[in-house]
Scaffold this motif. Structure first.
Motif, mmCIF file in Angstrom:
data_model
loop_
_atom_site.group_PDB
_atom_site.id
_atom_site.type_symbol
_atom_site.label_atom_id
_atom_site.label_comp_id
_atom_site.label_asym_id
_atom_site.label_seq_id
_atom_site.Cartn_x
_atom_site.Cartn_y
_atom_site.Cartn_z
ATOM 1 N N GLY A 257 35.451 29.561 55.595
ATOM 2 C CA GLY A 257 35.682 30.568 54.053
ATOM 3 C C GLY A 257 34.193 30.959 53.403
ATOM 4 N N ILE A 258 33.866 32.062 53.108
ATOM 5 C CA ILE A 258 32.864 32.600 52.935
ATOM 6 C C ILE A 258 32.047 32.584 52.298
ATOM 7 N N VAL A 259 32.984 31.575 50.721
ATOM 8 C CA VAL A 259 31.800 30.758 50.596
ATOM 9 C C VAL A 259 30.854 29.564 50.863
ATOM 10 N N ASN A 260 31.588 28.508 51.670
ATOM 11 C CA ASN A 260 30.968 27.767 52.759
ATOM 12 C C ASN A 260 30.096 28.383 53.907
ATOM 13 N N GLN A 288 46.385 34.739 49.776
ATOM 14 C CA GLN A 288 45.809 35.347 48.816
ATOM 15 C C GLN A 288 45.588 34.936 47.618
ATOM 16 N N GLU A 289 45.860 33.277 47.304
ATOM 17 C CA GLU A 289 44.755 33.270 46.125
ATOM 18 C C GLU A 289 43.668 32.533 46.267
ATOM 19 N N ARG A 290 43.453 32.261 47.266
ATOM 20 C CA ARG A 290 41.502 32.589 47.461
ATOM 21 C C ARG A 290 40.704 33.259 47.287
ATOM 22 N N VAL A 295 36.156 36.301 45.172
ATOM 23 C CA VAL A 295 35.603 37.567 44.124
ATOM 24 C C VAL A 295 34.487 36.735 43.433
ATOM 25 N N ASP A 296 34.415 35.642 42.597
ATOM 26 C CA ASP A 296 34.329 35.635 41.843
ATOM 27 C C ASP A 296 32.703 34.590 42.116
ATOM 28 N N VAL A 321 40.897 45.487 47.664
ATOM 29 C CA VAL A 321 40.377 46.481 46.397
ATOM 30 C C VAL A 321 39.317 45.530 45.192
ATOM 31 N N GLU A 322 39.768 44.284 45.711
ATOM 32 C CA GLU A 322 38.957 43.278 44.479
ATOM 33 C C GLU A 322 37.788 42.794 44.687
ATOM 34 N N LEU A 323 37.026 43.172 45.845
ATOM 35 C CA LEU A 323 35.668 43.007 45.974
ATOM 36 C C LEU A 323 34.932 44.411 45.081
#
Length: 362
Positions: A257-260, A288-290, A295-296, A321-323
């Motif tokens: 996970g990029i947040v980790n 997809q739910e991640r 992004v947040d 797209v979201e980023l």
């Protein structure tokens, strides 16, 4: 704290990246290349596990990752060339290094992010190409042997099991012995350490602290039988600290996970994040739910927010797209052959402050 030297000049060349998507949901009548090979082209069956091989040597696309990192400090004229991953097969890495006219003999270290063949598949071909380049170099300036920075826990085999059913296994990773037979120097480490004269940090195992990043769903490992292994604990990231800019993070697949990854880098190095590079592993339908919480975090909970995010390899179209929606021009569509130059700014260094994360466990 880690004794990571700050660099004044950093250049990055992307040697291998995805040119097609293997994972996104597609309309009727469209077939991903992997599915086509596994269902219609009579794939090679692995005699050990009885499972079809993903035969990357004969696939059309270059699904994988490799980046060449050039680092130079202000007090040295020496530039260190470090290769982060080697792509999926024996052809892409050598073709692309030659196309970009890289002096292969000057690459003195290869960091393998983790034992997956789309990152390790080019190791032996790269080493053969480097050996050839060394033999052609001036006898008065013979380069030192190339060091291969590897996690010690190399698997016998890894496979893919969506919904619990094993549908394929990955190609073999090169063995430590094969690398040594070609003259490579093997260094095994599961702990964080610095290389390239202290200018590149290689992480240890990445702590898993978020609630929504749950590893690589459906990942399995062969231990006489297939067993679940979704955490991929041999995965590591690399980081470079540029004067007046902050950390450039290389996360080849972000199975952790990029947040980790970002949280561990900040905790370990206590520097703001300037740039995030690599696969974010948000492409498959079950992940997809991640995307939204990832992004947040990058756009809103990490302060200062990164100047640039380069979603590559396994990030997926929807995540890009979201980023782009959240970060605008800070989301950069980099790919194979692209180059990035980052120059340090000593004046800005005096104005920098420690990073802040508003919610450590999100």
């Amino acid at each position: 704290m880690v004794a990571l030297k700050q660099v004044n000049k950093l250049a990055i060349q992307f040697i291998v990246d995805n040119t097609t998507e293997w994972f996104l949901k597609m309309p009727p009548g469209f077939t991903h290349e992997m599915k086509y090979h596994l269902t219609e082209l009579k794939p090679v069956i692995d005699p050990l596990t009885g499972t079809p091989f993903i035969d990357a040597e004969n696939y059309c696309c270059a699904h994988g990752f490799s980046a060449l990192i050039h680092t130079q400090t202000e007090d040295s004229s020496d530039t260190h060339l470090t290769l982060f991953d080697t792509g999926p097969d024996s052809q892409t890495i050598t073709r692309n290094l030659a196309a970009l006219q890289i002096p292969t003999e000057k690459i003195d270290r290869v960091i393998l992010s983790h034992w997956h063949a789309d990152h390790s598949g080019g190791i032996l071909a790269f080493l053969r190409a480097r050996n050839k380049a060394v033999s052609l170099a001036s006898q008065t300036t013979q380069p030192a042997p190339c060091v291969f920075d590897l996690h010690p826990d190399r698997p016998i085999a890894r496979g893919i099991a969506p919904g619990g059913k094993v549908i394929a296994r990955l190609p073999d990773d090169p063995t430590f012995e094969q690398i040594q037979e070609l003259g490579g120097v093997v260094e095994k480490s599961s702990e964080g350490h610095v290389v390239a004269d202290g200018t590149v940090y290689v992480s240890g195992e990445i702590p898993r602290v978020t609630g929504f990043e749950q590893g690589l769903l459906g990942a399995v490992r062969w231990k006489g039988e297939w067993v679940s292994e979704e955490d991929i604990m041999d995965e590591r990231y690399a980081a470079i600290d540029v004067v007046g800019k902050g950390l450039i993070i290389f996360s080849a697949c972000s199975h952790a996970g990029i947040v980790n990854v970002v949280k561990d880098a900040i905790k370990t190095l206590n520097r703001p994040i300037y740039m995030i590079i690599g696969g974010l592993h948000l492409s498959t339908p079950d992940l997809q739910e991640r995307i939204a919480p990832t992004v947040d975090f990058l756009a809103n909970k990490l302060r200062p927010a990164p100047n640039y995010v380069l979603p590559m390899h396994c990030s997926g179209f929807n995540a890009k797209v979201e980023l782009e929606r959240a970060l605008g021009d800070g989301c950069v569509p980099a790919g194979t052959g692209a180059k990035v130059d980052v120059t340090g700014d000593p004046t800005a260094e005096k104005q920098m402050f420690a990073p802040v994360i508003t919610d450590w466990l999100s």
